[in-house]
Design a protein around this motif. Structure first.
Motif, PDB file in Angstrom:
ATOM      1  N   GLN A  58      24.025 -11.928  22.281  1.00  0.00           N
ATOM      2  CA  GLN A  58      22.831 -11.803  21.545  1.00  0.00           C
ATOM      3  C   GLN A  58      22.920 -10.550  20.557  1.00  0.00           C
ATOM      4  O   GLN A  58      22.602 -10.459  19.211  1.00  0.00           O
ATOM      5  N   GLU A  59      23.329  -9.571  21.236  1.00  0.00           N
ATOM      6  CA  GLU A  59      23.546  -8.211  20.586  1.00  0.00           C
ATOM      7  C   GLU A  59      24.301  -8.034  19.505  1.00  0.00           C
ATOM      8  O   GLU A  59      24.204  -7.638  18.443  1.00  0.00           O
ATOM      9  N   TYR A  60      25.736  -8.912  19.460  1.00  0.00           N
ATOM     10  CA  TYR A  60      26.644  -9.384  18.168  1.00  0.00           C
ATOM     11  C   TYR A  60      25.978  -9.920  17.440  1.00  0.00           C
ATOM     12  O   TYR A  60      25.862  -9.183  16.305  1.00  0.00           O
ATOM     13  N   ILE A  61      25.342 -10.664  17.539  1.00  0.00           N
ATOM     14  CA  ILE A  61      24.462 -11.565  16.596  1.00  0.00           C
ATOM     15  C   ILE A  61      23.567 -10.542  15.795  1.00  0.00           C
ATOM     16  O   ILE A  61      23.282 -10.647  14.658  1.00  0.00           O
ATOM     17  N   GLU A  62      22.756  -9.969  16.639  1.00  0.00           N
ATOM     18  CA  GLU A  62      21.632  -9.096  15.998  1.00  0.00           C
ATOM     19  C   GLU A  62      22.298  -7.988  15.136  1.00  0.00           C
ATOM     20  O   GLU A  62      21.566  -7.455  14.180  1.00  0.00           O
ATOM     21  N   ASN A  63      23.531  -7.719  15.384  1.00  0.00           N
ATOM     22  CA  ASN A  63      24.261  -6.666  14.769  1.00  0.00           C
ATOM     23  C   ASN A  63      25.007  -7.101  13.615  1.00  0.00           C
ATOM     24  O   ASN A  63      25.816  -6.366  13.005  1.00  0.00           O
ATOM     25  N   GLY A  64      24.989  -8.262  13.166  1.00  0.00           N
ATOM     26  CA  GLY A  64      25.792  -8.899  12.201  1.00  0.00           C
ATOM     27  C   GLY A  64      26.693  -9.818  12.346  1.00  0.00           C
ATOM     28  O   GLY A  64      27.453 -10.341  11.542  1.00  0.00           O
ATOM     29  N   ALA A  65      27.337 -10.393  13.432  1.00  0.00           N
ATOM     30  CA  ALA A  65      28.104 -11.341  13.651  1.00  0.00           C
ATOM     31  C   ALA A  65      27.610 -12.639  13.224  1.00  0.00           C
ATOM     32  O   ALA A  65      26.236 -12.903  13.459  1.00  0.00           O
ATOM     33  N   SER A  66      28.396 -13.411  12.935  1.00  0.00           N
ATOM     34  CA  SER A  66      28.011 -14.719  12.230  1.00  0.00           C
ATOM     35  C   SER A  66      27.971 -15.841  13.529  1.00  0.00           C
ATOM     36  O   SER A  66      27.310 -16.718  13.460  1.00  0.00           O
ATOM     37  N   LEU A  67      28.716 -15.719  14.346  1.00  0.00           N
ATOM     38  CA  LEU A  67      29.018 -16.605  15.327  1.00  0.00           C
ATOM     39  C   LEU A  67      29.610 -15.957  16.631  1.00  0.00           C
ATOM     40  O   LEU A  67      30.501 -14.997  16.511  1.00  0.00           O
TER      41      LEU A  67
END
Length: 200
Positions: free
Chosen positions: A143-152
């Motif tokens: 979730q941290e990756y997604i919140e920081n800009g990851a698309s998937l």
């Protein structure tokens, strides 16, 4: 501190505010302890992980090879393995098991930036759960990756043969024993049979 149990969970080292470590100092700390995988949380704590067992290492390599081979053919981005650190916008420094970044985003980095932790969040990340990892902890990291800009973001759990898929503005999807995964917006297909069954 000696970490010699390949199946142990991460050790969290809490830093008091008076001992804030700059990005350059954290990079030097990681270089001086290359036998360990060290990440920094957004709060500044260090998560220290010992080397993993043979099954996890074999699976990680398989994931990296599949993504690398596709990335080389596709050409629009670059694949990275777990030795690569990324400084996320929230200040955390993470090293996902496998990741991919668009070439257009890497092109703006200086040669010096490319030699240190990359100052961005990957566009696509894959994490592989080892026997000692907590699903909840890994889901929070995804979730941290997604919140920081990851698309998937894909979280693969070989023990249960389940995959947790996270995308921006979408609920988590859970797949049971899939034979493959398809990142539609990339065109990347991950074959999972070799991930479910260790080849040695």
């Amino acid at each position: 501190m000696i970490l010699n149990n390949a199946s142990m969970a991460a050790v969290v080292l809490h830093w008091p505010p008076s001992l804030h470590i700059a990005d350059e100092q954290f990079f030097d700390l990681c270089q001086a302890n290359k036998e360990l995988r060290i990440e920094r949380t957004a709060l500044g704590d260090c998560e220290i992980m010992a080397p993993k067992g043979g099954g996890t290492g074999w699976r990680n390599l398989n994931l990296a090879v599949q993504l690398y081979n596709w990335a080389e053919q596709d050409g629009s981005g670059v694949a990275f393995n777990s030795a690569t650190g990324f400084t996320l916008p929230n200040g955390a420094i993470r090293s996902p098991d496998v990741s991919w970044v668009k070439r257009t985003r890497l092109a703006v980095l200086t040669p010096e930036q490319k030699q240190r932790f990359l100052p961005l969040c990957p566009d696509f990340v894959i994490e592989l759960r080892s026997p000692s990892d907590s699903i909840k902890t890994l889901q929070d990291k995804m979730q941290e990756y997604i919140e920081n800009g990851a698309s998937l973001a894909w979280l693969i759990d070989p023990e249960s043969q389940r995959v947790f898929i996270q995308q921006a503005n979408k609920a988590i999807s859970i797949l049971d024993k899939p034979k493959f995964l398809l990142a539609n917006y990339l065109g990347f297909r991950l074959e999972l049979q070799k991930i479910w069954e260790v080849g040695f």
